[in-house]
Design a protein around this motif. Structure first.
Motif, PDB file in Angstrom:
ATOM      1  N   ARG A 213       0.866  -1.183   0.000  1.00 44.43           N
ATOM      2  CA  ARG A 213       0.000   0.000   0.000  1.00 44.43           C
ATOM      3  C   ARG A 213       0.897   1.225   0.000  1.00 44.43           C
ATOM      4  NH1 ARG A 213      -4.651  -1.434   4.584  1.00 44.43           N
ATOM      5  NH2 ARG A 213      -5.013  -3.545   3.842  1.00 44.43           N
ATOM      6  N   LEU A 373     -12.973  -0.455   4.947  1.00 48.14           N
ATOM      7  CA  LEU A 373     -13.198  -1.184   3.701  1.00 48.14           C
ATOM      8  C   LEU A 373     -14.700  -1.306   3.458  1.00 48.14           C
ATOM      9  CD1 LEU A 373     -10.438  -3.809   4.431  1.00 48.14           C
ATOM     10  CD2 LEU A 373     -10.375  -2.098   2.611  1.00 48.14           C
ATOM     11  N   TYR A 376     -17.566  -4.694   4.329  1.00 50.63           N
ATOM     12  CA  TYR A 376     -18.094  -5.294   5.559  1.00 50.63           C
ATOM     13  C   TYR A 376     -19.600  -5.058   5.676  1.00 50.63           C
ATOM     14  CZ  TYR A 376     -13.247  -5.907   7.032  1.00 50.63           C
ATOM     15  OH  TYR A 376     -11.939  -6.283   7.103  1.00 50.63           O
ATOM     16  N   TYR A 399     -18.262 -10.079   5.947  1.00 50.62           N
ATOM     17  CA  TYR A 399     -18.444  -9.510   4.593  1.00 50.62           C
ATOM     18  C   TYR A 399     -19.263 -10.488   3.759  1.00 50.62           C
ATOM     19  CZ  TYR A 399     -14.227 -12.414   3.924  1.00 50.62           C
ATOM     20  OH  TYR A 399     -13.316 -13.454   3.921  1.00 50.62           O
ATOM     21  N   GLY A 415     -13.667 -12.603   8.578  1.00 54.17           N
ATOM     22  CA  GLY A 415     -12.238 -12.860   8.751  1.00 54.17           C
ATOM     23  C   GLY A 415     -11.543 -11.652   9.323  1.00 54.17           C
ATOM     24  N   GLY A 417      -7.471  -9.425   9.320  1.00 54.45           N
ATOM     25  CA  GLY A 417      -6.094  -9.238   8.875  1.00 54.45           C
ATOM     26  C   GLY A 417      -5.275  -8.729  10.047  1.00 54.45           C
ATOM     27  N   GLY A 419      -1.372  -7.423  10.833  1.00 50.36           N
ATOM     28  CA  GLY A 419      -0.095  -7.050  10.207  1.00 50.36           C
ATOM     29  C   GLY A 419       1.111  -7.444  11.048  1.00 50.36           C
TER      30      GLY A 419
HETATM   31  P1  HAM Z   1      -7.047  -3.708   7.170  1.00 46.11           P
HETATM   32  O1  HAM Z   1      -7.609  -3.131   8.404  1.00 46.11           O
HETATM   33  O2  HAM Z   1      -6.895  -2.818   6.014  1.00 46.11           O
HETATM   34  O3  HAM Z   1      -7.963  -4.949   6.791  1.00 46.11           O
HETATM   35  O4  HAM Z   1      -5.623  -4.343   7.489  1.00 46.11           O
HETATM   36  C1  HAM Z   1      -5.535  -5.329   8.471  1.00 46.11           C
HETATM   37  C2  HAM Z   1      -4.271  -5.135   9.273  1.00 46.11           C
HETATM   38  O5  HAM Z   1      -3.146  -5.129   8.410  1.00 46.11           O
HETATM   39  C3  HAM Z   1      -4.160  -3.825  10.021  1.00 46.11           C
HETATM   40  O6  HAM Z   1      -4.852  -3.857  11.232  1.00 46.11           O
HETATM   41  C4  HAM Z   1      -2.660  -3.736  10.230  1.00 46.11           C
HETATM   42  O7  HAM Z   1      -2.249  -4.627  11.247  1.00 46.11           O
HETATM   43  C5  HAM Z   1      -2.131  -4.299   8.921  1.00 46.11           C
HETATM   44  N1  HAM Z   1      -1.828  -3.235   7.958  1.00 46.11           N
HETATM   45  C6  HAM Z   1      -2.640  -2.662   7.068  1.00 46.11           C
HETATM   46  N2  HAM Z   1      -1.993  -1.731   6.349  1.00 46.11           N
HETATM   47  C7  HAM Z   1      -0.730  -1.715   6.789  1.00 46.11           C
HETATM   48  C8  HAM Z   1       0.453  -0.973   6.456  1.00 46.11           C
HETATM   49  N3  HAM Z   1       0.459  -0.065   5.493  1.00 46.11           N
HETATM   50  N4  HAM Z   1       1.598  -1.232   7.132  1.00 46.11           N
HETATM   51  C9  HAM Z   1       1.624  -2.156   8.099  1.00 46.11           C
HETATM   52  N5  HAM Z   1       0.548  -2.889   8.460  1.00 46.11           N
HETATM   53  C10 HAM Z   1      -0.615  -2.666   7.826  1.00 46.11           C
HETATM   54  C11 HAM Z   1      -7.750  -5.725   5.716  1.00 46.11           C
HETATM   55  O8  HAM Z   1      -6.791  -5.675   5.013  1.00 46.11           O
HETATM   56  C12 HAM Z   1      -8.830  -6.771   5.537  1.00 46.11           C
HETATM   57  N6  HAM Z   1      -8.637  -7.385   4.219  1.00 46.11           N
HETATM   58  C13 HAM Z   1      -8.771  -7.770   6.662  1.00 46.11           C
HETATM   59  C14 HAM Z   1      -9.772  -8.863   6.543  1.00 46.11           C
HETATM   60  C15 HAM Z   1      -9.503 -10.161   6.263  1.00 46.11           C
HETATM   61  N7  HAM Z   1     -11.072  -8.708   6.648  1.00 46.11           N
HETATM   62  C16 HAM Z   1     -11.643  -9.903   6.454  1.00 46.11           C
HETATM   63  N8  HAM Z   1     -10.712 -10.795   6.213  1.00 46.11           N
END
Ligand code: HAM
Length: 525
Positions: A213, A373, A376, A399, A415, A417, A419
Motif C-alpha cells: 500500500r 473497507l 463489511y 463480509y 475474517g 487481517g 499485520g
Molecule cells: P485492514 O484493516 O486494512 O484490513 O488491514 C488489516 C491489518 O493489516 C491492520 O490492522 C494492520 O495490522 C495491517 N496493515 C494494514 N496496512 C498496513 C500498512 N500499510 N503497514 C503495516 N501494516 C498494515 C484488511 O486488510 C482486511 N482485508 C482484513 C480482513 C480479512 N477482513 C476480512 N478478512
C-alpha cells in the motif's frame, strides 16, 4: 552471417558514414566473413552504426585468433586506424575507445517503506509467522496463498476507500492493468468463486502474505507489510466471529500480551444500516457512508458532515448517525435501536460467546468502529493497544456480500487481517521481543586440509540423522572455529584429526560443559 555482413557492407546509408578507406577494407572483409562472430557484428551495428566495423573486435574473438585470414584483417584494420588518426591506438572514426562504463553507485537502501530481512530480522519474522501458523493450526485452519500480483479490477471498489488511492498498479507488457495486492480478502473471494461447488463449506482458511500500500509512513505503517489472515467462509452465525477473535486472543497470549495491554473494539455495521433505513437512505450508499464515517478520527467533523451530505444523506440522518456512533455500551445502543434488530441481537450473542470462550475482558463495544473497507456488512472489530500509542494492531469483520460484487453467489464470510509491523512495535514497548540467536547443533571441522573430505562425510552422516551442521569449508585455525561456534550457538564441536580418523574416530567437545570425548564417527547421534 555471411549474407548479413555483405548486406551491411553494401548498404548505401552505412557506406555514407564510412570513409573510403574503411569501405575498401569492408570489401576485403567479405572473403573471410564466415569466420566472424555474428552476435558481435549485429550488436555493434545496433549500438552505433558509425562504428560498426571496428566493434567487430576481431582480435578479441577467440574464433578469429585461430584464423590466419582474420588476423590479417585485424592487422589491416589496426593499420587503417593508425592511418586515419595519425596517432595509432584504438581511437578514431573506425576504432573508438571501448565504452568503459563507470561503475554506477547504487543506493543500497531498499525502496522507501520496504524492508530487507537480514538474518537477525528474518529470525524475528520467522518466529512471528510460526506463531501465526501454529495458532491457525490449533483452530483447524488450512493455509492458502494467492499471487502478489492480481488484476487491478479486483481492488477497485466505488466507495472511495483510501486503499484504492494507495494501490501500486500498472500496465503489464500485455497491456493488462495489474496491481500488487494491498490486502488478501479480494483474492480469497476470487478463489472461492473459481473453485465454486467443488468446495465443501465451511472453509477455514488462513494465509500469511505480503501486501503493498502506498501509505503515508507512520509507526507501524509501511508501504509493504505482511498480513496474517484467518477467514471462515460459509458460516452465517456469530460463532464464526467469536472463534476468530478467540484465535487472535490465543495468539496474543502465546506472545505474553495480556488483556491489560490490548483490547478489541467491537461493533456492527448493522447499527448504521438500521439508522440509515429509518431515513430511507438507499442500500447502495451504505458502503460509501461507512467509508466516510471511518475517516472520523483523521479529518475534522465538518468535513465528515459535508462528505455525508454530498453523498445524499439528510442533515437529520447525519445527526442521528453521529449520535449513535458515540455510543459505548450495548445497553445504551439497545435503548436507541430497540432490541428487535439484528445489530443488537448479534452483538449480545458475541459478548455472551466471549464469556464462554473466556476472553470477555478483552472485548468492548464501541459504535465508532466502522472500518475503512466498503465490503463489511455485519460485525466489525479492531485490536488496539490500551496505551493508545499505536495504530490498529489488527482488524476484521463480516463480509457476506463480497462474492456477489465479483459476479459470484454470496456466501456468508468473515475474517481478519493482522499485520506484522504494529505487533513488533507493541512487543518492543512491552519488552516482549524474544531473544533469537542463530542455532546450529554441530560445527564440524577437519584439523588438516587433507581431511576435509572426511569432515564432509561426518557432516553428511549427522545431517542424515536430522542434525544441523555448520561444516567449516576452509582450513581455519582452531581459535577461529571456536569463535564461530560461539557465534552460531553450536552445542557440539566435532573435530576430525589425523590420528583419530585413522581409527575411524572423531573428537567431540560439548561446548556448554567443556566435556570432551572420542567416538566412532558413524556412531554420532
Ligand atoms: P485492514 O484493516 O486494512 O484490513 O488491514 C488489516 C491489518 O493489516 C491492520 O490492522 C494492520 O495490522 C495491517 N496493515 C494494514 N496496512 C498496513 C500498512 N500499510 N503497514 C503495516 N501494516 C498494515 C484488511 O486488510 C482486511 N482485508 C482484513 C480482513 C480479512 N477482513 C476480512 N478478512
Amino acid at each position: 552471417m555471411t549474407a548479413n555482413a555483405s548486406l551491411l557492407i553494401l548498404h548505401p546509408r552505412l557506406n555514407a558514414y564510412l570513409k573510403p578507406s574503411a569501405t575498401a577494407i569492408l570489401h576485403s572483409l567479405n572473403h573471410f566473413s564466415q569466420t566472424l562472430n555474428p552476435s558481435h557484428f549485429s550488436l555493434a551495428l545496433n549500438r552505433n552504426r558509425r562504428f560498426a566495423i571496428p566493434r567487430l573486435s576481431l582480435s578479441q574473438n577467440p574464433r578469429n585468433h585461430s584464423s590466419s585470414s582474420s588476423s590479417a584483417a585485424a592487422t589491416q584494420i589496426s593499420s587503417l586506424n593508425s592511418h586515419d588518426n595519425g596517432g595509432g591506438g584504438r581511437s578514431g572514426a573506425l576504432s573508438p575507445p571501448p565504452i568503459v562504463e563507470a561503475p554506477q553507485k547504487i543506493d543500497v537502501n531498499p525502496p522507501k517503506g520496504t524492508r530487507d530481512f537480514p538474518p537477525e530480522d528474518m529470525r524475528l519474522r520467522s518466529w512471528l509467522f510460526e506463531n501465526f501458523r501454529e495458532v491457525s493450526r490449533l483452530f483447524g485452519f488450512e493455509e492458502v496463498d494467492y499471487p502478489v500480483l492480481e488484476s487491478e479490477a479486483l481492488f477497485i471498489r466505488k466507495a472511495g476507500e483510501e486503499i484504492r488511492d494507495q494501490l501500486y498498479s500498472f500496465e503489464d507488457r500485455g497491456n493488462r492493468r495489474v496491481a500488487l495486492r494491498p490486502e488478501l480478502t479480494p483474492s480469497l473471494a476470487r478463489l472461492v468463486i473459481q473453485k465454486g461447488k467443488s468446495l465443501s463449506l465451511p472453509l477455514k482458511w488462513f494465509a500469511v502474505g505480503q501486501c503493498w500500500r502506498y501509505e503515508r509512513m507512520t509507526r507501524g505503517r509501511r508501504r509493504e507489510h505482511y498480513q496474517w489472515n484467518m477467514d471462515i467462509i460459509g458460516v452465517p452465525e456469530v460463532t464464526a466471529e467469536a472463534e476468530l477473535i478467540s484465535s487472535i486472543v490465543t495468539f496474543f497470549k502465546r506472545l505474553g500480551i495480556t488483556a491489560s495491554d490490548v483490547g478489541f473494539k467491537v461493533s456492527s455495521r448493522k447499527v448504521l444500516q438500521e439508522v440509515l433505513r429509518c431515513y430511507s437512505v438507499p442500500e447502495n450508499l451504505f458502503g460509501k457512508v461507512c467509508v466516510i464515517i471511518d475517516k472520523m478520527e483523521k479529518i475534522p467533523m465538518d468535513e465528515i458532515k459535508s462528505e455525508l451530505s454530498s453523498a445524499g444523506i439528510s442533515e437529520k440522518a447525519i445527526e442521528e448517525l453521529l449520535q449513535v456512533l458515540s455510543v459505548k455500551s450495548l445497553s445504551k445502543l439497545e435503548e436507541i435501536l430497540g432490541a428487535a434488530g439484528d445489530a443488537v441481537a448479534e452483538l449480545k450473542q458475541l459478548f455472551s460467546l466471549a464469556e464462554k470462550f473466556g476472553y470477555s475482558e478483552w472485548i468492548q463495544f464501541d459504535a465508532s468502529v466502522v472500518r475503512g473497507l466498503a465490503y463489511y456488512t455485519g460485525i466489525v472489530f479492531e485490536g488496539f493497544d490500551r496505551q493508545g500509542k499505536l495504530r490498529a494492531i489488527c482488524g476484521g469483520g463480516r463480509y457476506d456480500q463480497l462474492l456477489s460484487t465479483f459476479g459470484g453467489d454470496d456466501i456468508p464470510a468473515c475474517g481478519f487481517g493482522f499485520g506484522d509491523a504494529v505487533i513488533v512495535e507493541l512487543l518492543k514497548e512491552k519488552d516482549l521481543l524474544p531473544e533469537l540467536s542463530p542455532q546450529v547443533e554441530n560445527i564440524v571441522c577437519s584439523l588438516d586440509q587433507e581431511l576435509q573430505g572426511a569432515a564432509a562425510s561426518v557432516a553428511t552422516i549427522l545431517r542424515q540423522k536430522g542434525q544441523s551442521v555448520d561444516l567449516v569449508l576452509e582450513n581455519k585455525p582452531l581459535k577461529w572455529v571456536f569463535k564461530r561456534a560461539a557465534r552460531i550457538n553450536a552445542s557440539r564441536l566435532i573435530l576430525v584429526g589425523n590420528s583419530e580418523w585413522q581409527r575411524g574416530m572423531v573428537s567431540v567437545k560439548i561446548l556448554s560443559t567443556g566435556e570432551q570425548y572420542e567416538i566412532k564417527f558413524n556412531e554420532l547421534e
